[in-house]
Design an enzyme around this catalytic site. Structure first.
Site, mmCIF file in Angstrom:
data_model
loop_
_atom_site.group_PDB
_atom_site.id
_atom_site.type_symbol
_atom_site.label_atom_id
_atom_site.label_comp_id
_atom_site.label_asym_id
_atom_site.label_seq_id
_atom_site.Cartn_x
_atom_site.Cartn_y
_atom_site.Cartn_z
ATOM 1 N N CYS A 40 0.479 -1.203 -0.132
ATOM 2 C CA CYS A 40 0.040 0.079 0.015
ATOM 3 C C CYS A 40 1.099 1.137 0.090
ATOM 4 O O CYS A 40 2.145 1.280 0.454
ATOM 5 C CB CYS A 40 -0.916 -0.379 1.266
ATOM 6 S SG CYS A 40 -1.794 1.421 1.660
ATOM 7 N N HIS A 41 0.342 2.599 -0.509
ATOM 8 C CA HIS A 41 0.703 3.393 -0.410
ATOM 9 C C HIS A 41 1.215 3.790 1.088
ATOM 10 O O HIS A 41 3.087 4.788 0.801
ATOM 11 C CB HIS A 41 -0.108 5.086 -0.688
ATOM 12 C CG HIS A 41 -0.105 4.453 -2.360
ATOM 13 N ND1 HIS A 41 -1.065 4.422 -2.840
ATOM 14 C CD2 HIS A 41 0.705 5.380 -3.801
ATOM 15 C CE1 HIS A 41 -1.785 4.387 -4.669
ATOM 16 N NE2 HIS A 41 -0.232 4.646 -4.268
ATOM 17 N N THR A 42 0.989 3.822 1.949
ATOM 18 C CA THR A 42 1.647 4.215 3.747
ATOM 19 C C THR A 42 2.242 3.339 3.135
ATOM 20 O O THR A 42 3.484 3.649 4.431
ATOM 21 C CB THR A 42 0.410 3.817 4.715
ATOM 22 O OG1 THR A 42 -0.578 3.918 3.853
ATOM 23 C CG2 THR A 42 0.485 4.440 5.731
ATOM 24 N N HIS A 62 1.055 -3.177 6.772
ATOM 25 C CA HIS A 62 -0.197 -3.630 6.945
ATOM 26 C C HIS A 62 -1.957 -4.403 6.484
ATOM 27 O O HIS A 62 -2.519 -3.816 6.750
ATOM 28 C CB HIS A 62 -0.573 -2.650 7.667
ATOM 29 C CG HIS A 62 -0.865 -1.299 6.403
ATOM 30 N ND1 HIS A 62 -0.086 -0.779 5.472
ATOM 31 C CD2 HIS A 62 -2.333 -0.502 5.971
ATOM 32 C CE1 HIS A 62 -0.633 0.363 4.323
ATOM 33 N NE2 HIS A 62 -1.891 0.178 4.839
ATOM 34 N N GLU A 63 -1.673 -4.761 5.710
ATOM 35 C CA GLU A 63 -2.334 -5.333 4.459
ATOM 36 C C GLU A 63 -2.976 -6.446 4.733
ATOM 37 O O GLU A 63 -2.369 -6.887 3.070
ATOM 38 C CB GLU A 63 -2.751 -4.965 2.860
ATOM 39 C CG GLU A 63 -3.486 -3.548 2.820
ATOM 40 C CD GLU A 63 -3.714 -3.005 1.392
ATOM 41 O OE1 GLU A 63 -3.875 -1.971 1.567
ATOM 42 O OE2 GLU A 63 -3.700 -4.578 0.284
ATOM 43 N N CYS A 92 -11.300 -2.224 19.977
ATOM 44 C CA CYS A 92 -11.160 -3.204 20.991
ATOM 45 C C CYS A 92 -12.793 -3.000 22.137
ATOM 46 O O CYS A 92 -13.061 -4.468 22.918
ATOM 47 C CB CYS A 92 -10.692 -2.264 22.243
ATOM 48 S SG CYS A 92 -11.574 -0.805 23.220
ATOM 49 N N CYS A 95 -14.025 1.465 24.453
ATOM 50 C CA CYS A 95 -13.701 2.628 25.000
ATOM 51 C C CYS A 95 -14.884 3.245 24.161
ATOM 52 O O CYS A 95 -15.485 2.747 24.094
ATOM 53 C CB CYS A 95 -12.155 2.697 23.823
ATOM 54 S SG CYS A 95 -12.840 2.914 22.555
ATOM 55 N N CYS A 98 -15.457 2.878 20.808
ATOM 56 C CA CYS A 98 -15.512 1.846 20.166
ATOM 57 C C CYS A 98 -17.192 1.835 20.373
ATOM 58 O O CYS A 98 -18.349 1.404 19.906
ATOM 59 C CB CYS A 98 -15.155 0.764 21.171
ATOM 60 S SG CYS A 98 -13.484 0.470 19.678
ATOM 61 N N CYS A 106 -10.489 3.834 17.563
ATOM 62 C CA CYS A 106 -10.791 3.251 18.851
ATOM 63 C C CYS A 106 -9.675 3.447 19.693
ATOM 64 O O CYS A 106 -8.490 4.242 18.898
ATOM 65 C CB CYS A 106 -10.616 1.631 18.647
ATOM 66 S SG CYS A 106 -9.939 1.093 20.043
ATOM 67 N N ARG A 110 -3.859 3.506 21.082
ATOM 68 C CA ARG A 110 -2.974 4.256 19.571
ATOM 69 C C ARG A 110 -1.869 5.003 20.240
ATOM 70 O O ARG A 110 -0.793 4.736 19.283
ATOM 71 C CB ARG A 110 -4.798 5.341 20.206
ATOM 72 C CG ARG A 110 -4.613 6.344 18.449
ATOM 73 C CD ARG A 110 -6.091 6.792 19.022
ATOM 74 N NE ARG A 110 -5.517 7.823 17.600
ATOM 75 C CZ ARG A 110 -6.351 7.687 16.433
ATOM 76 N NH1 ARG A 110 -7.025 7.131 16.218
ATOM 77 N NH2 ARG A 110 -6.430 8.367 15.800
ATOM 78 N N CYS A 169 -7.069 -2.199 4.540
ATOM 79 C CA CYS A 169 -7.113 -1.079 4.456
ATOM 80 C C CYS A 169 -7.176 -0.257 2.292
ATOM 81 O O CYS A 169 -8.716 -0.183 3.224
ATOM 82 C CB CYS A 169 -5.638 -0.603 4.122
ATOM 83 S SG CYS A 169 -5.240 1.202 4.158
ATOM 84 N N ARG A 362 -3.273 -3.428 -7.181
ATOM 85 C CA ARG A 362 -2.860 -3.321 -5.545
ATOM 86 C C ARG A 362 -1.745 -4.911 -6.128
ATOM 87 O O ARG A 362 -1.570 -5.400 -7.124
ATOM 88 C CB ARG A 362 -3.547 -4.221 -4.808
ATOM 89 C CG ARG A 362 -4.003 -3.369 -4.227
ATOM 90 C CD ARG A 362 -2.788 -3.181 -2.884
ATOM 91 N NE ARG A 362 -2.990 -1.842 -1.929
ATOM 92 C CZ ARG A 362 -2.977 -1.017 -2.259
ATOM 93 N NH1 ARG A 362 -2.905 -0.397 -3.300
ATOM 94 N NH2 ARG A 362 -3.407 0.254 -1.190
#
Ligand SMILES: NC(=O)c1ccc[n+]([C@@H]2O[C@H](COP(=O)([O-])OP(=O)(O)OC[C@H]3O[C@@H](n4cnc5c(N)ncnc54)[C@H](O)[C@@H]3O)[C@@H](O)[C@H]2O)c1
Ligand SMILES: [Zn+2]
Ligand SMILES: [Zn+2]
Length: 368
Positions: A40-42, A62-63, A92, A95, A98, A106, A110, A169, A362
């Site tokens: 991914c771009h991130t 992260h994907e 979670c 919180c 959530c 959430c 964090r 994502c 992708r």
């Protein structure tokens, strides 16, 4: 255990695929064996050094989608063999955010996650005693990873891993922007700026919501063709005259809903200006560069246009990702056209090159 992983050593340098040490899951944590992971771009944004909050060394990615290999103490909702999607945006369930239906932000982990640590403030990844951080709480450019239980969504095992990883994502972000954030009403007119993973997801989301007209704007004719495949009824090659073109198509009023999925602040401005007076809603999903601002003439707001931002499409991951995966299995979302390249973990830097060249939507890493 020893695993292979793609480590960001130095910003602006290729990732180093190498052996690292992964410790056992602790309380509330789960060991996942990755099967597929999107690039991914991130990931690239952080690897390049452009992200001011980036850290190194870290295992990027992260994907991810994979299988639960082992659960740590006190894990109650997952067990060995479950198929899971990794969530950079956890849920979670307890919180203040959530328990509120208005948001998916959430708060539980964090602070540590932003610094690259698991919730207890430490890492499970290391190399000769040196700690290696967990990118976005996921670190899925790796054969295995350890993640908090609250950051894993259990999905139908019948769904192919290379499809479900995209729900981690970009695809969920686009779908959710239309389904959750904008909650597009049936029969409406929508305009989506950008036909990458996020924009194409937004086109599909508008279609699922029953929009009558879906206009997609992009610079690439090939991507606009993909947008048609996801349900766009009209396509426009973007540029200076885009807002006028949209006003012309909509009787001078503009669209009921507009979506921005390019990350370009000039396009964000177009998306606001293309929204209809009285009730037009512009949803911004693109991530702008550091320090950039969005210019809006206030009169546009006074006359009824609204602007909303959307992180991960407002999707509460543990509850809603499994539902989106079911909708894909039911044939409502056509995931296959998004996968343009299948690569190995060792080829991860090639995944970045393909992305920079805008070659395909992708690249998916397949682990064996
Ligand atoms: N909000 C979130 O939670 C979230 C999650 C994932 C990604 N993002 C962001 O969403 C954005 C899109 O991500 P992506 O993976 O789809 O990226 P992408 O680069 O694949 O797609 C962007 C598209 O915008 C098009 N574009 C560029 N300039 C344009 C213009 N002037 N007019 C029309 N189209 C133009 C490009 O041709 C490209 O097809 C990025 O900014 C990304 O960082 C946000
Ligand atoms: Zn991403
Ligand atoms: Zn929470």
């Amino acid at each position: 255990m020893k695993i292979r992983a793609a480590v960001l050593e130095e910003f602006g340098q290729p990732l180093g695929v190498q052996e690292v040490e992964l410790a056992e899951p602790r309380g509330g944590e789960v060991l996942v064996r990755l099967v597929a992971c999107g690039v991914c771009h991130t990931d690239l944004y952080t690897a390049s050094g452009a992200d001011p909050s980036g850290y190194a060394p870290a295992v990027l990615g992260h994907e991810g989608a994979g299988v639960v290999e082992r659960v740590g103490p006190d894990v109650t909702s997952l067990r060995e063999g479950d198929h899971v999607v990794t969530l950079f945006s956890p849920q979670c369930g307890e919180c203040v955010h959530c328990v509120d239906p208005r948001t998916n932000l959430c708060m539980a982990i964090r602070e540590q996650q932003n610094k690259g640590y698991l919730p207890d403030g430490s890492t499970r990844i290391s190399r000769g005693g040196e700690e290696i951080r967990h990118f976005m709480g996921c670190s899925t450019f790796a054969e295995y990873t350890v993640m908090p239980e609250i950051a894993l969504a259990k999905v139908n095992p019948e769904a192919p891993f290379e499809h479900v990883c995209l729900f981690a994502c970009g695809l969920s972000t686009g779908l959710g922007a239309a389904i959750n954030t904008a909650a597009v009403a049936p029969g409406s007119t929508c305009v989506v700026f950008g036909a990458g993973m996020v924009g194409l997801g937004a086109v599909a989301g508008c279609r699922l919501q029953g929009a009558e007209r879906i206009v997609c704007v992009d610079l690439s004719p090939e991507r606009l063709e993909l947008a048609r495949g996801q349900g766009a009824t009209d396509v426009i090659v973007g540029g200076e005259g885009t807002v006028e073109a949209i006003l012309e198509m909509t009787g001078g009023f503009g669209a009921d809903y507009t979506f921005e999925a390019t990350g370009n602040v000039a396009v964000m401005r177009q998306a606001v200006e293309a929204a209809r007076m009285a009730w037009g809603l512009c949803t911004v999903a693109g991530v702008a560069g550091k320090g950039e601002t969005l210019d809006i003439v206030p009169r546009l707001l006074i006359t009824g246009r609204r602007v909303a931002g959307s992180s991960f499409g407002g999707v509460k991951g543990r509850d809603q990702v499994p539902v989106l995966v079911e909708r894909a299995l039911a044939g409502e979302i056509d995931v296959a056209p998004f996968i343009s390249h299948r690569i190995s973990l060792d080829e991860v830097n090639r995944g970045f090159e393909l992305m920079e060249a805008q070659d395909g939507i992708r690249s998916v890493i397949e682990f064996n």
